[in-house]
Design a protein around this motif. Sequence first.
Motif, PDB file in Angstrom:
ATOM      1  N   PHE A   1     106.610  26.973   1.082  1.00 17.62           N
ATOM      2  CA  PHE A   1     107.062  27.481   2.192  1.00 17.62           C
ATOM      3  C   PHE A   1     105.860  26.649   3.353  1.00 17.62           C
ATOM      4  CE2 PHE A   1     105.414  30.283   5.910  1.00 17.62           C
ATOM      5  CZ  PHE A   1     106.564  30.178   6.649  1.00 17.62           C
ATOM      6  N   PHE A   2     106.382  25.834   4.385  1.00 20.95           N
ATOM      7  CA  PHE A   2     105.639  24.982   5.079  1.00 20.95           C
ATOM      8  C   PHE A   2     105.111  25.473   6.529  1.00 20.95           C
ATOM      9  CE2 PHE A   2     105.533  20.379   3.674  1.00 20.95           C
ATOM     10  CZ  PHE A   2     105.046  20.704   2.453  1.00 20.95           C
ATOM     11  N   ALA A   3     106.181  26.046   7.235  1.00 23.32           N
ATOM     12  CA  ALA A   3     105.786  26.578   8.433  1.00 23.32           C
ATOM     13  C   ALA A   3     106.741  27.562   9.154  1.00 23.32           C
ATOM     14  CB  ALA A   3     106.175  25.324   9.425  1.00 23.32           C
ATOM     15  N   HIS A   4     105.994  28.494   9.821  1.00 21.00           N
ATOM     16  CA  HIS A   4     106.692  29.573  10.681  1.00 21.00           C
ATOM     17  C   HIS A   4     106.633  29.246  12.247  1.00 21.00           C
ATOM     18  CE1 HIS A   4     107.392  34.065  11.517  1.00 21.00           C
ATOM     19  NE2 HIS A   4     106.681  33.885  12.653  1.00 21.00           N
ATOM     20  N   LEU A   5     107.586  28.935  12.625  1.00 19.32           N
ATOM     21  CA  LEU A   5     107.679  28.532  14.229  1.00 19.32           C
ATOM     22  C   LEU A   5     108.681  29.215  15.130  1.00 19.32           C
ATOM     23  CD1 LEU A   5     108.034  24.757  13.120  1.00 19.32           C
ATOM     24  CD2 LEU A   5     105.932  25.671  13.648  1.00 19.32           C
ATOM     25  N   PRO A   6     107.993  30.243  15.714  1.00 17.33           N
ATOM     26  CA  PRO A   6     108.736  30.998  16.715  1.00 17.33           C
ATOM     27  C   PRO A   6     109.429  30.057  17.683  1.00 17.33           C
ATOM     28  CG  PRO A   6     106.663  32.068  16.276  1.00 17.33           C
ATOM     29  CD  PRO A   6     106.521  30.711  15.557  1.00 17.33           C
ATOM     30  N   VAL A   7     110.576  30.297  17.841  1.00 20.10           N
ATOM     31  CA  VAL A   7     111.293  29.318  19.184  1.00 20.10           C
ATOM     32  C   VAL A   7     112.250  30.372  20.091  1.00 20.10           C
ATOM     33  CG1 VAL A   7     111.539  27.233  17.814  1.00 20.10           C
ATOM     34  CG2 VAL A   7     113.271  29.084  17.514  1.00 20.10           C
ATOM     35  N   GLU A   8     112.637  30.146  21.059  1.00 17.63           N
ATOM     36  CA  GLU A   8     113.412  30.677  21.992  1.00 17.63           C
ATOM     37  C   GLU A   8     114.408  31.899  21.458  1.00 17.63           C
ATOM     38  OE1 GLU A   8     115.670  30.533  26.096  1.00 17.63           O
ATOM     39  OE2 GLU A   8     114.738  28.621  25.404  1.00 17.63           O
ATOM     40  N   ASP A   9     115.108  31.166  20.494  1.00 25.33           N
ATOM     41  CA  ASP A   9     116.280  32.116  19.893  1.00 25.33           C
ATOM     42  C   ASP A   9     115.881  32.722  18.415  1.00 25.33           C
ATOM     43  OD1 ASP A   9     116.466  29.691  19.118  1.00 25.33           O
ATOM     44  OD2 ASP A   9     118.644  29.545  19.255  1.00 25.33           O
ATOM     45  N   GLY A  10     114.611  32.703  18.089  1.00 24.21           N
ATOM     46  CA  GLY A  10     114.502  33.198  16.661  1.00 24.21           C
ATOM     47  C   GLY A  10     113.174  32.426  16.145  1.00 24.21           C
ATOM     48  N   VAL A  11     113.157  32.493  14.925  1.00 21.28           N
ATOM     49  CA  VAL A  11     111.897  31.851  14.183  1.00 21.28           C
ATOM     50  C   VAL A  11     112.517  30.842  13.116  1.00 21.28           C
ATOM     51  CG1 VAL A  11     110.143  32.349  12.430  1.00 21.28           C
ATOM     52  CG2 VAL A  11     110.550  33.984  14.139  1.00 21.28           C
ATOM     53  N   LEU A  12     111.930  29.684  13.042  1.00 23.67           N
ATOM     54  CA  LEU A  12     112.264  28.709  12.336  1.00 23.67           C
ATOM     55  C   LEU A  12     111.311  28.670  10.959  1.00 23.67           C
ATOM     56  CD1 LEU A  12     112.648  25.650  14.664  1.00 23.67           C
ATOM     57  CD2 LEU A  12     114.600  26.551  13.438  1.00 23.67           C
ATOM     58  N   SER A  13     111.866  28.911   9.879  1.00 25.00           N
ATOM     59  CA  SER A  13     111.139  28.950   8.464  1.00 25.00           C
ATOM     60  C   SER A  13     111.444  27.577   7.774  1.00 25.00           C
ATOM     61  CB  SER A  13     111.376  30.003   7.876  1.00 25.00           C
ATOM     62  OG  SER A  13     110.727  31.123   8.306  1.00 25.00           O
ATOM     63  N   VAL A  14     110.445  26.710   7.286  1.00 23.61           N
ATOM     64  CA  VAL A  14     110.697  25.367   6.789  1.00 23.61           C
ATOM     65  C   VAL A  14     109.915  25.494   5.429  1.00 23.61           C
ATOM     66  CG1 VAL A  14     110.131  22.914   7.072  1.00 23.61           C
ATOM     67  CG2 VAL A  14     110.455  24.313   9.264  1.00 23.61           C
ATOM     68  N   PHE A  15     110.945  25.110   4.480  1.00 22.29           N
ATOM     69  CA  PHE A  15     110.596  24.871   3.191  1.00 22.29           C
ATOM     70  C   PHE A  15     110.915  23.619   2.443  1.00 22.29           C
ATOM     71  CE2 PHE A  15     111.575  29.370   4.079  1.00 22.29           C
ATOM     72  CZ  PHE A  15     110.897  30.123   3.084  1.00 22.29           C
ATOM     73  N   LEU A  16     109.816  23.062   1.788  1.00 18.27           N
ATOM     74  CA  LEU A  16     110.164  21.708   1.022  1.00 18.27           C
ATOM     75  C   LEU A  16     109.544  21.877  -0.497  1.00 18.27           C
ATOM     76  CD1 LEU A  16     109.747  20.719   3.880  1.00 18.27           C
ATOM     77  CD2 LEU A  16     108.810  18.782   3.191  1.00 18.27           C
ATOM     78  N   CYS A  17     110.261  21.217  -1.338  1.00 12.32           N
ATOM     79  CA  CYS A  17     109.920  20.977  -2.644  1.00 12.32           C
ATOM     80  C   CYS A  17     108.603  20.269  -3.034  1.00 12.32           C
ATOM     81  CB  CYS A  17     110.894  20.549  -3.770  1.00 12.32           C
ATOM     82  SG  CYS A  17     110.425  20.447  -5.481  1.00 12.32           S
ATOM     83  N   GLN A  18     107.566  20.836  -3.776  1.00 14.32           N
ATOM     84  CA  GLN A  18     106.415  20.257  -4.160  1.00 14.32           C
ATOM     85  C   GLN A  18     106.156  20.633  -5.565  1.00 14.32           C
ATOM     86  OE1 GLN A  18     104.156  18.589  -1.907  1.00 14.32           O
ATOM     87  NE2 GLN A  18     106.196  18.605  -0.810  1.00 14.32           N
ATOM     88  N   ASN A  19     107.101  20.866  -6.353  1.00 16.08           N
ATOM     89  CA  ASN A  19     107.053  21.260  -7.875  1.00 16.08           C
ATOM     90  C   ASN A  19     106.562  19.881  -8.583  1.00 16.08           C
ATOM     91  OD1 ASN A  19     107.694  24.250  -8.068  1.00 16.08           O
ATOM     92  ND2 ASN A  19     109.530  23.415  -7.090  1.00 16.08           N
ATOM     93  N   ASP A  20     107.237  18.636  -8.115  1.00 16.60           N
ATOM     94  CA  ASP A  20     106.660  17.384  -8.767  1.00 16.60           C
ATOM     95  C   ASP A  20     106.821  16.397  -7.659  1.00 16.60           C
ATOM     96  OD1 ASP A  20     106.246  15.389 -10.234  1.00 16.60           O
ATOM     97  OD2 ASP A  20     108.004  15.561 -11.286  1.00 16.60           O
ATOM     98  N   PRO A  21     105.824  16.387  -6.795  1.00 12.81           N
ATOM     99  CA  PRO A  21     105.953  15.331  -5.643  1.00 12.81           C
ATOM    100  C   PRO A  21     106.345  14.089  -5.612  1.00 12.81           C
ATOM    101  CG  PRO A  21     103.790  16.806  -5.385  1.00 12.81           C
ATOM    102  CD  PRO A  21     104.377  17.045  -6.951  1.00 12.81           C
TER     103      PRO A  21
END
Length: 215
Positions: free
Chosen positions: A44-64
Amino acid sequence: MKTTLMIYDGPAPADSDAPRTGGVPLAPAGFDWPLCGCGGPLQFFAHLPVEDGVLSVFLCQNDPGACEFWDASSSANRVFLFPREELRPVAVPEAGLALLPATSAIRTHVVTLDPEEADDDEDIELGAYDVARQGWNREPAERFGKQREVLGSLGGSPSYLEDDRLPACPSCTGTMEFAAHLEEGIARETAMNLGGQLGYVFVCRTCRKGSFLTD
């Protein structure tokens, strides 16, 4: 032209509903932690509240570097647009690299660039975001050398991204709307690993789905 910079603002509670990187995601009931094609949980990278909700951003880091988190069509990244109502902390997987090492608060800072003044400024060729980011370490003088405080921006237009790289929504096939830039961060202890690249967050607000890619 206005650019809303996201600025590092110190540590934050892991379950804060304010803008942040790291911590635990807040999601509706029944949300399952997303998995990469490699089988491990996305980080889990980021929790970004925006006008119409919340953006949640996920990226794989298990084997960069092994999973293509930089590719909008890859299973190694995921972006969700959640409604603001009834969000709750999600249970964290016991195995895999699911969380960043620290939770960082974000404050926003609006930079306004006068187009008439910018006409004579060769920096305008860099784009609004790049000019605003570079300006953060120039004005006022005490900000010099603090460009890494900039964690990205909200809204606006994507910096240096060709039209043929704009992602299409997998549901409606329409071109997704640009939502945010993401920068790695101020220090190794708090940084999002983007491979040294600038990250782009896109969203289809109709289908409430998003995607991520790097430059």
